[in-house]
Write an enzyme that holds these catalytic residues in place. Sequence first.
Site, short mmCIF file in Angstrom:
data_model
loop_
_atom_site.label_atom_id
_atom_site.label_comp_id
_atom_site.label_asym_id
_atom_site.label_seq_id
_atom_site.Cartn_x
_atom_site.Cartn_y
_atom_site.Cartn_z
N ASN A 133 0.87 -4.84 -0.64
CA ASN A 133 1.84 -4.78 -0.73
C ASN A 133 2.25 -6.20 0.95
OD1 ASN A 133 3.14 -3.90 -2.46
ND2 ASN A 133 3.59 -1.49 -1.54
N HIS A 175 -1.70 2.96 7.16
CA HIS A 175 -1.58 1.50 6.39
C HIS A 175 -1.24 0.65 7.48
CE1 HIS A 175 -0.12 -0.06 3.45
NE2 HIS A 175 1.14 -0.64 2.89
N ASN A 225 5.95 -4.57 4.15
CA ASN A 225 6.41 -4.79 2.53
C ASN A 225 7.09 -6.48 2.77
OD1 ASN A 225 5.81 -2.94 1.25
ND2 ASN A 225 7.43 -2.69 0.30
#
Length: 240
Positions: A146, A50, A100
């Site tokens: 996100n 990620h 996020n």
Amino acid sequence: MRRLLTRIINRVLLTEPLTPRMGQDAEIHTQGRRTLVVGLGNPGMEGTRHSVGMAVLGSLAARLGVAERWRGDKHVSGEVIVSEVQQTHVVLLRPRLLMNINGVSVAKAAGKYGIRPEDILLVHDDLDKPLGKISIKQGGSARGHNGVRSCVDCLQTDVMPRLRVGIGRPTEKRSVERHVLGRFSSEEKKILDSVLVQSVDLLLSQFSQLSQQEPQPPSSPAGGRQAARERSSASPAPES
């Protein structure tokens, strides 16, 4: 509900006016093209799928010979390097906020350096591409990412181009969350080394294209979706 809560947090954290700050970085506003390159990820989780955007920025800084110049900047909630590449003022940003709400850091940096949303290049992981594949996407939907969604929300526009770095989808019964937050296997790291080289090559080619364009004056980071429609007629970037 979670998406609404995240949006509220984004807006609460963006309490400072997003206007250029004069000071030691004032030269970024005076002449030439300006671009902001952002490696999306989670602080403290470098090396995970990620956070591959952060790995790309690390490789870019190393290629440019400025890797030792990362510095924390509390005004943008991230680490930055300000450099010049092919007559283009380049700000490299690694947000120090969770994925996020990465957009808060991006919007603050855009305001500080007077960089337009269309000159902000987001580098992030992409589940829909296998490891080893990268491509440039010229704005548009966040496609479920996100970090990108946070940037769209905070900048109030979706025109930002993105370098999408494939990480592939999980195999068997492994959840998406465990997959993206997991680290690359030893075999995957061999592929990743080549991906990082290709990603930096592609970013440098983008800088070369920018240097050939007429510089535009600084503007507010907030924008609309009209620019995305105007750019939709441009030819797509090559995929590798």
